[in-house]
Motif scaffolding. Structure first.
Motif, PDB file in Angstrom:
ATOM      1  N   GLU A  40      76.800  36.269  37.923  1.00  0.00           N
ATOM      2  CA  GLU A  40      76.005  37.177  38.758  1.00  0.00           C
ATOM      3  C   GLU A  40      76.338  36.989  40.246  1.00  0.00           C
ATOM      4  N   PHE A  42      73.650  37.135  42.871  1.00  0.00           N
ATOM      5  CA  PHE A  42      72.198  37.215  42.858  1.00  0.00           C
ATOM      6  C   PHE A  42      71.673  37.105  44.280  1.00  0.00           C
ATOM      7  N   THR A 196      79.829  32.535  40.201  1.00  0.00           N
ATOM      8  CA  THR A 196      78.453  32.997  40.343  1.00  0.00           C
ATOM      9  C   THR A 196      78.046  32.760  41.793  1.00  0.00           C
ATOM     10  N   CYS A 211      75.341  42.973  45.249  1.00  0.00           N
ATOM     11  CA  CYS A 211      74.601  42.173  44.270  1.00  0.00           C
ATOM     12  C   CYS A 211      74.512  42.854  42.913  1.00  0.00           C
ATOM     13  N   THR A 212      74.489  42.039  41.874  1.00  0.00           N
ATOM     14  CA  THR A 212      74.238  42.532  40.524  1.00  0.00           C
ATOM     15  C   THR A 212      72.760  42.414  40.171  1.00  0.00           C
ATOM     16  N   SER A 213      72.066  41.435  40.758  1.00  0.00           N
ATOM     17  CA  SER A 213      70.633  41.239  40.529  1.00  0.00           C
ATOM     18  C   SER A 213      69.979  40.782  41.822  1.00  0.00           C
ATOM     19  N   GLY A 226      65.154  41.211  38.853  1.00  0.00           N
ATOM     20  CA  GLY A 226      65.820  42.016  37.834  1.00  0.00           C
ATOM     21  C   GLY A 226      67.203  42.462  38.252  1.00  0.00           C
ATOM     22  N   ARG A 227      67.911  43.088  37.314  1.00  0.00           N
ATOM     23  CA  ARG A 227      69.179  43.727  37.634  1.00  0.00           C
ATOM     24  C   ARG A 227      68.916  44.775  38.701  1.00  0.00           C
ATOM     25  N   ILE A 228      69.798  44.868  39.660  1.00  0.00           N
ATOM     26  CA  ILE A 228      69.510  45.704  40.821  1.00  0.00           C
ATOM     27  C   ILE A 228      69.346  47.173  40.418  1.00  0.00           C
ATOM     28  N   GLU A 229      70.129  47.649  39.440  1.00  0.00           N
ATOM     29  CA  GLU A 229      69.986  49.048  39.034  1.00  0.00           C
ATOM     30  C   GLU A 229      68.646  49.285  38.345  1.00  0.00           C
ATOM     31  N   ASP A 230      68.159  48.268  37.601  1.00  0.00           N
ATOM     32  CA  ASP A 230      66.865  48.410  36.934  1.00  0.00           C
ATOM     33  C   ASP A 230      65.722  48.412  37.941  1.00  0.00           C
TER      34      ASP A 230
END
Length: 320
Positions: A40, A42, A196, A211-213, A226-230
């Motif tokens: 990740e 993060f 990571t 970022c991924t989360s 959470g996951r950034i898209e979520d």
């Protein structure tokens, strides 16, 4: 197959005694439970004093939690600190460089500090200089480097021993736009190589890009993870709307306060922004009723959700 956890915080709390001498304590981290999978990028966001730096330092083993457990790549940071240090590289928000050393000497010093095999140090230094895009500066004194070059050198110091985890506290602070772009590209490259990355920053647009989360932290607590898209998709369920009026004189805030599905109103004499729960048809009905009520509406805009806007909404309690 479940992803490997690179970082685990298990009911982690950090308390400090108040400097006033009273019995009250300052809680910098309050029962944090956080799991960051391997691979990740993060981002940890929050205002000054939220507990971000304290959290990073506990992950690095530079501070001990009052209670709870911190694991890095499966290693208990408190029980086996030396092995935990092998798993990570850390760069503080304000880090020191030795201005009278040359670039290669600085990296050579830290390679020895990390106890890299002496036969491999020269190659590791060369490789790190290449990865940090400092090839032309190998024999330059650090005092002559730009702020962005010093930042890349600091990251080079953190990765000289090739750890799987990189922890960066406000790495973009003080960088000009060009250096920020170069930093983002470097972090993307390190991530593509399998690292990571755990990062804090006040420049939320940069975090949103790489970022991924993410996690939002305030007063020692994690408000959203959470996951950034979520996280962004969930936040978009409550849209933000801006209405512009052709002239002052209409009490838009009072009128909007009486409408169902409207909250978080921020009004001026010639317009208002607000959160709205409803679909496009419901918004069209709201605007039509506003015009019929006498408001000189000259523009309606649905605002695009950004991490900065989302953070503001979470921290003010508009979105939880």
């Amino acid at each position: 197959m479940a992803a490997i956890s690179m970082i685990q915080l298990i009911n982690v709390t950090k308390q400090y005694e108040s400097q006033s001498g009273s019995r009250s304590e300052i809680v910098a981290a309050d029962r944090l439970n956080l799991e960051i999978p391997d691979g990740e990028i993060f981002g940890l966001v929050g205002p000054n004093g939220a507990g971000k730096t304290t959290t990073l330092k506990m992950v690095c083993g530079l501070q001990s939690p009052t209670m709870g457990q911190v694991l890095v790549n499966g290693v208990d940071v408190q029980r086996d600190p030396e092995k935990a240090q092998e798993q990570l590289g850390y760069l503080a928000d304000f880090f020191s460089v030795y201005e009278d050393l040359k670039v290669w000497e600085y990296l050579d010093y830290f390679a020895n500090a990390y106890k890299i095999d002496a036969a491999k140090i020269d190659e590791r230094v060369k490789e790190t200089i290449r990865r940090m895009n400092l090839n032309g500066k190998r024999d330059e004194l650090i005092s002559g480097l730009s702020r962005g070059m010093k930042q890349r050198l600091g990251i080079g110091r953190a990765v000289i021993h090739d750890p799987p985890l990189i922890i960066l506290d406000e790495p973009a602070a003080g960088l000009d736009p060009k250096a920020r772009v170069e930093l983002k590209e470097l972090l993307k490259e390190l991530h593509a190589e399998g690292k990571t990355i755990f990062i804090t920053s006040h420049i939320l647009a940069d975090l949103e890009e790489i970022c991924t989360s993410i996690a939002v932290m305030e007063k020692g607590r994690l408000l959203r993870i959470g996951r950034i898209e979520d996280v962004m998709t969930e936040a978009a369920a409550v849209r933000r709307v801006r209405i512009r009026l052709a002239a002052a004189g209409f009490a838009a805030e009072d009128w909007l306060n009486e409408r169902p599905g409207v909250s978080g109103i921020s009004a001026t004499a010639t317009g208002a922004e607000f959160a709205f729960v409803g679909d496009d048809a419901a918004l069209a009905t709201l605007v039509r009723e506003l015009v019929h009520a006498g408001a000189p509406v000259c523009g309606v805009e649905k605002l695009t959700e950004t991490l900065e806007r989302l953070y503001s909404r979470i921290s003010t309690g508009e979105v939880m």
